[in-house]
Design a protein around this motif. Structure first.
Motif, mmCIF file in Angstrom:
data_model
loop_
_atom_site.group_PDB
_atom_site.id
_atom_site.type_symbol
_atom_site.label_atom_id
_atom_site.label_comp_id
_atom_site.label_asym_id
_atom_site.label_seq_id
_atom_site.Cartn_x
_atom_site.Cartn_y
_atom_site.Cartn_z
ATOM 1 N N GLU A 40 -11.018 -0.159 -6.100
ATOM 2 C CA GLU A 40 -10.701 -0.532 -4.732
ATOM 3 C C GLU A 40 -9.591 0.347 -4.157
ATOM 4 O O GLU A 40 -8.729 0.837 -4.876
ATOM 5 N N PHE A 41 -9.631 0.480 -2.849
ATOM 6 C CA PHE A 41 -8.620 1.245 -2.128
ATOM 7 C C PHE A 41 -7.278 0.528 -2.162
ATOM 8 O O PHE A 41 -7.218 -0.701 -2.036
ATOM 9 N N VAL A 42 -6.188 1.296 -2.298
ATOM 10 C CA VAL A 42 -4.844 0.734 -2.270
ATOM 11 C C VAL A 42 -4.036 1.300 -1.105
ATOM 12 O O VAL A 42 -3.506 0.551 -0.286
ATOM 13 N N ALA A 43 -3.937 2.635 -1.037
ATOM 14 C CA ALA A 43 -3.095 3.248 -0.008
ATOM 15 C C ALA A 43 -3.549 4.675 0.229
ATOM 16 O O ALA A 43 -4.124 5.311 -0.659
ATOM 17 N N THR A 44 -3.283 5.170 1.442
ATOM 18 C CA THR A 44 -3.625 6.540 1.767
ATOM 19 C C THR A 44 -2.577 7.137 2.688
ATOM 20 O O THR A 44 -1.885 6.410 3.420
ATOM 21 N N VAL A 45 -2.446 8.459 2.636
ATOM 22 C CA VAL A 45 -1.485 9.170 3.478
ATOM 23 C C VAL A 45 -2.157 10.424 4.009
ATOM 24 O O VAL A 45 -2.938 11.075 3.315
ATOM 25 N N ASN A 46 -1.842 10.776 5.273
ATOM 26 C CA ASN A 46 -2.464 11.971 5.840
ATOM 27 C C ASN A 46 -1.774 13.221 5.303
ATOM 28 O O ASN A 46 -0.805 13.149 4.531
ATOM 29 N N TRP A 47 -2.231 14.370 5.723
ATOM 30 C CA TRP A 47 -1.766 15.628 5.149
ATOM 31 C C TRP A 47 -0.265 15.834 5.323
ATOM 32 O O TRP A 47 0.401 16.400 4.454
ATOM 33 N N SER A 48 0.301 15.359 6.436
ATOM 34 C CA SER A 48 1.714 15.613 6.725
ATOM 35 C C SER A 48 2.634 14.551 6.136
ATOM 36 O O SER A 48 3.840 14.754 6.056
ATOM 37 N N GLY A 49 2.062 13.405 5.785
ATOM 38 C CA GLY A 49 2.887 12.304 5.298
ATOM 39 C C GLY A 49 3.345 11.363 6.388
ATOM 40 O O GLY A 49 3.981 10.353 6.093
ATOM 41 N N ARG A 50 3.009 11.672 7.629
ATOM 42 C CA ARG A 50 3.510 10.866 8.744
ATOM 43 C C ARG A 50 2.675 9.620 9.003
ATOM 44 O O ARG A 50 3.149 8.680 9.658
ATOM 45 N N SER A 51 1.460 9.623 8.531
ATOM 46 C CA SER A 51 0.575 8.462 8.767
ATOM 47 C C SER A 51 0.116 7.891 7.436
ATOM 48 O O SER A 51 -0.326 8.636 6.556
ATOM 49 N N THR A 52 0.227 6.579 7.328
ATOM 50 C CA THR A 52 -0.165 5.897 6.104
ATOM 51 C C THR A 52 -0.966 4.644 6.433
ATOM 52 O O THR A 52 -0.911 4.131 7.562
ATOM 53 N N TYR A 53 -1.679 4.155 5.437
ATOM 54 C CA TYR A 53 -2.455 2.918 5.612
ATOM 55 C C TYR A 53 -2.566 2.247 4.263
ATOM 56 O O TYR A 53 -2.687 2.916 3.233
ATOM 57 N N TYR A 54 -2.508 0.900 4.271
ATOM 58 C CA TYR A 54 -2.507 0.135 3.027
ATOM 59 C C TYR A 54 -3.522 -0.998 3.086
ATOM 60 O O TYR A 54 -3.793 -1.560 4.157
ATOM 61 N N THR A 55 -4.027 -1.365 1.935
ATOM 62 C CA THR A 55 -4.816 -2.571 1.878
ATOM 63 C C THR A 55 -3.884 -3.765 2.083
ATOM 64 O O THR A 55 -2.682 -3.695 1.755
ATOM 65 N N ASP A 56 -4.400 -4.840 2.642
ATOM 66 C CA ASP A 56 -3.556 -5.963 3.038
ATOM 67 C C ASP A 56 -2.724 -6.528 1.886
ATOM 68 O O ASP A 56 -1.579 -6.935 2.082
ATOM 69 N N SER A 57 -3.287 -6.554 0.703
ATOM 70 C CA SER A 57 -2.617 -7.221 -0.416
ATOM 71 C C SER A 57 -1.354 -6.502 -0.884
ATOM 72 O O SER A 57 -0.554 -7.091 -1.622
ATOM 73 N N VAL A 58 -1.163 -5.246 -0.475
ATOM 74 C CA VAL A 58 0.029 -4.513 -0.927
ATOM 75 C C VAL A 58 0.978 -4.167 0.212
ATOM 76 O O VAL A 58 2.044 -3.602 -0.029
ATOM 77 N N LYS A 59 0.592 -4.497 1.432
ATOM 78 C CA LYS A 59 1.452 -4.181 2.574
ATOM 79 C C LYS A 59 2.816 -4.843 2.420
ATOM 80 O O LYS A 59 2.913 -6.020 2.079
ATOM 81 N N GLY A 60 3.860 -4.073 2.677
ATOM 82 C CA GLY A 60 5.216 -4.585 2.545
ATOM 83 C C GLY A 60 5.767 -4.496 1.137
ATOM 84 O O GLY A 60 6.963 -4.698 0.928
ATOM 85 N N ARG A 61 4.914 -4.184 0.164
ATOM 86 C CA ARG A 61 5.373 -4.077 -1.230
ATOM 87 C C ARG A 61 5.224 -2.660 -1.778
ATOM 88 O O ARG A 61 6.052 -2.216 -2.566
ATOM 89 N N PHE A 62 4.186 -1.958 -1.376
ATOM 90 C CA PHE A 62 3.911 -0.598 -1.848
ATOM 91 C C PHE A 62 4.201 0.416 -0.747
ATOM 92 O O PHE A 62 3.985 0.135 0.436
ATOM 93 N N THR A 63 4.637 1.611 -1.168
ATOM 94 C CA THR A 63 4.867 2.704 -0.220
ATOM 95 C C THR A 63 4.292 3.990 -0.791
ATOM 96 O O THR A 63 4.652 4.389 -1.902
ATOM 97 N N ILE A 64 3.414 4.612 -0.029
ATOM 98 C CA ILE A 64 2.865 5.905 -0.425
ATOM 99 C C ILE A 64 3.640 7.005 0.293
ATOM 100 O O ILE A 64 4.014 6.862 1.460
ATOM 101 N N LEU B 216 6.032 -6.480 -7.857
ATOM 102 C CA LEU B 216 4.719 -6.458 -8.497
ATOM 103 C C LEU B 216 4.281 -7.847 -8.924
ATOM 104 O O LEU B 216 5.108 -8.695 -9.317
ATOM 105 N N LYS B 217 2.966 -8.064 -8.850
ATOM 106 C CA LYS B 217 2.356 -9.338 -9.209
ATOM 107 C C LYS B 217 1.334 -9.122 -10.334
ATOM 108 O O LYS B 217 0.805 -8.020 -10.463
ATOM 109 N N PRO B 218 1.034 -10.149 -11.103
ATOM 110 C CA PRO B 218 0.017 -9.989 -12.163
ATOM 111 C C PRO B 218 -1.313 -9.468 -11.630
ATOM 112 O O PRO B 218 -1.998 -8.704 -12.326
ATOM 113 N N GLU B 219 -1.662 -9.825 -10.411
ATOM 114 C CA GLU B 219 -2.930 -9.357 -9.848
ATOM 115 C C GLU B 219 -2.913 -7.869 -9.484
ATOM 116 O O GLU B 219 -3.942 -7.317 -9.103
#
Length: 124
Positions: free
Chosen positions: A46-70, A86-89
């Motif tokens: 499953e998808f977790v996070a992505t960043v564009n070529w410059s690093g200025r744009s990012t997107y996260y799956t809902d379950s990790v928003k606010g906890r993970f940073t790409i 981090l959570k067991p899931e």
């Protein structure tokens, strides 16, 4: 060709943090979107996070928003995933991937190169 090598996985207690790194070699990935995916036992990747070529744009799956940073450092040809609270899931093998285009994407089909993965285990 692009080779991707992930590192930084391991075991951590719930609430802890880990920082994954993905080092690229071969061709540069500085003009490509990068992504992190994960696969838990018995589940699809499953998808977790992505960043564009410059690093200025990012997107996260809902379950990790606010906890993970790409993030990425194009000078080092490296992408990072900082994982906090981090959570067991979150337990899974985490894969780094290099995209086909400069813009970020959540679609697995738009990623051409994949690393071997690094195991993340979160205990309760």
């Amino acid at each position: 060709q692009v080779q991707l090598v992930e590192s930084g996985g391991g075991w951590v207690q719930a609430g802890g943090s880990l920082r994954l790194s993905c080092a690229a070699s071969g061709r540069t990935v500085s003009n490509k979107a990068m992504g992190w995916f994960r696969q838990a036992p018995g589940k699809e990747r499953e998808f977790v996070a992505t960043v564009n070529w410059s690093g200025r744009s990012t997107y996260y799956t809902d379950s990790v928003k606010g906890r993970f940073t790409i993030s990425r450092d194009n000078a080092k040809n490296t992408v990072y995933l900082q994982m906090n609270s981090l959570k067991p899931e979150d337990t899974a093998i985490y894969y780094c991937a290099a995209g086909r285009d400069p813009s970020y994407t959540t679609s697995r089909a738009r990623y051409d190169y994949w690393g071997q993965g690094t195991q993340v285990t979160v205990s309760s």
